[in-house]
Write a protein that holds these residues in place. Structure first.
Motif, mmCIF file in Angstrom:
data_model
loop_
_atom_site.group_PDB
_atom_site.id
_atom_site.type_symbol
_atom_site.label_atom_id
_atom_site.label_comp_id
_atom_site.label_asym_id
_atom_site.label_seq_id
_atom_site.Cartn_x
_atom_site.Cartn_y
_atom_site.Cartn_z
ATOM 1 N N ARG A 1 3.346 6.684 -2.048
ATOM 2 C CA ARG A 1 4.266 7.341 -2.886
ATOM 3 C C ARG A 1 3.663 8.148 -4.079
ATOM 4 O O ARG A 1 4.237 8.943 -4.812
ATOM 5 C CB ARG A 1 5.200 6.281 -3.170
ATOM 6 N N ARG B 1 1.950 10.697 13.909
ATOM 7 C CA ARG B 1 0.855 11.189 13.333
ATOM 8 C C ARG B 1 -0.531 10.798 14.237
ATOM 9 O O ARG B 1 -0.594 9.879 14.601
ATOM 10 C CB ARG B 1 0.586 11.100 11.898
ATOM 11 N N ARG C 1 -5.615 9.812 3.380
ATOM 12 C CA ARG C 1 -5.844 8.424 3.825
ATOM 13 C C ARG C 1 -7.189 7.799 3.569
ATOM 14 O O ARG C 1 -7.145 6.668 3.326
ATOM 15 C CB ARG C 1 -5.455 8.257 5.592
ATOM 16 N N THR D 1 0.848 -1.232 0.154
ATOM 17 C CA THR D 1 -0.156 -0.062 0.034
ATOM 18 C C THR D 1 0.688 1.386 -0.290
ATOM 19 O O THR D 1 0.361 2.262 -0.424
ATOM 20 C CB THR D 1 -0.990 0.124 1.330
ATOM 21 N N ARG E 1 1.711 0.136 7.088
ATOM 22 C CA ARG E 1 1.806 0.951 8.275
ATOM 23 C C ARG E 1 0.463 0.613 9.141
ATOM 24 O O ARG E 1 0.683 0.492 10.410
ATOM 25 C CB ARG E 1 1.979 2.321 8.100
ATOM 26 N N ASP E 2 -0.853 0.778 8.666
ATOM 27 C CA ASP E 2 -1.889 0.731 9.291
ATOM 28 C C ASP E 2 -2.787 -0.449 8.712
ATOM 29 O O ASP E 2 -3.988 -0.408 8.977
ATOM 30 C CB ASP E 2 -2.640 1.919 9.199
#
Ligand code: DC
Length: 258
Positions: free
Chosen positions: A67, A218, A140, A62, A161-162
């Motif tokens: 990017r 964040r 996001r 993802t 990351r999530d």
């Protein structure tokens, strides 16, 4: 359904604790969705691709989406501090991830509005700016929606990351692959040199610290292991050993679901 043994004969089972590593039987229920999270350069990509290949699943990184939006914004000279313009770009750029069209080391083709930007998204300029872009709520939201749709189809190894915390909270297996910043910087530095580009290891390390800080502090979907994730630290493990541990976990999960 898995046709072959998950474990190659060449794999060194001596690296494993005292466990039974025989392949799952065809009746076993293999985890349908596998989430792999962790910081930059922890080895997620190599691991994810190899696990996906073993299972015949889709491998979906993802990070390429964040990017790609960063690259498009830089290309269009959009002010990256302008959250609403960057969000608008994320909502209106057609991202596509396809099987590799060239044999130049790529794992897949990344297209933004039909343009192949597979290597463009790996530049240091994108590296420096992608954390900011990925901290925006609207960006996001737009990308998470697309990722979830792919996850819902199943038979996927999704990396980011999530993934375990936000994108696929119900994933069947969640791995959090960690390593110290020093080890990760060393690996990233070697990767850049291998591509024939210039690299300064100290600068890579500094960038790594900065990005780690940004990603994990964040407000929205920060980098952190899901409560039910299995954490693997790869500082003292090679690729093969990490793969073996994950295949073992997959086998174990399959048996528990019998
Ligand atoms: O894995 P990578 O280095 O290609 O990811 C690029 C950036 O995208 C990274 O700084 C964190 C962000 N990212 C994210 O916030 N959430 C994801 N699911 C994947 C990546």
């Amino acid at each position: 359904m898995i046709e072959d043994s998950l474990f190659d004969e060449s794999m060194d089972e001596n690296n494993m604790p005292d466990v039974n590593t025989s392949a799952p039987k065809e009746s076993d229920s293999i985890p349908n969705t596998i989430a792999i999270d962790g910081p930059a350069a922890s080895g997620k990509s190599t691991l994810g691709k190899r696990v996906a290949d073993k299972l015949g699943y889709l491998f979906f990184d993802t990070g390429v989406m964040y990017r790609a939006i960063t690259w498009v914004a830089l290309q269009k000279q959009v002010d990256l501090e302008d959250e609403s313009r960057v969000t608008h770009l994320a909502q209106h750029t057609a991202l596509d991830i396809q099987s590799p069209s060239r044999d130049d080391g790529r794992q897949c083709d990344i297209l933004a509005d039909g343009v192949d930007i597979t290597w463009e998204i790996r530049t240091p300029e994108v590296d420096r700016n992608v954390s900011l872009v990925s901290s925006y709520a609207g960006v996001r939201e737009a990308l998470t929606l697309q990722q979830r749709k792919i996850g819902e189809r199943g038979q996927v190894v999704m990396m980011g990351r999530d993934i375990g915390t936000v994108v696929l909270p119900d994933a069947d297996l969640k791995i959090y692959l960690d390593a110290s910043a020093e080890v990760r910087a060393q690996r990233r530095h070697a990767e850049i040199l291998k591509r024939g580009e210039k690299s300064d290891q100290d600068q890579v390390l500094e960038g790594m610290h900065k990005r780690d800080r940004f990603d994990s502090t964040r407000k929205i979907a920060p980098l952190k292991p899901a409560e039910d994730a299995i954490i693997i630290n790869s500082d003292n493990l090679n690729e093969e050993q990490v793969l073996l541990q994950v295949l073992f976990l997959i086998t174990q999960r399959s048996r528990h679901q019998e």
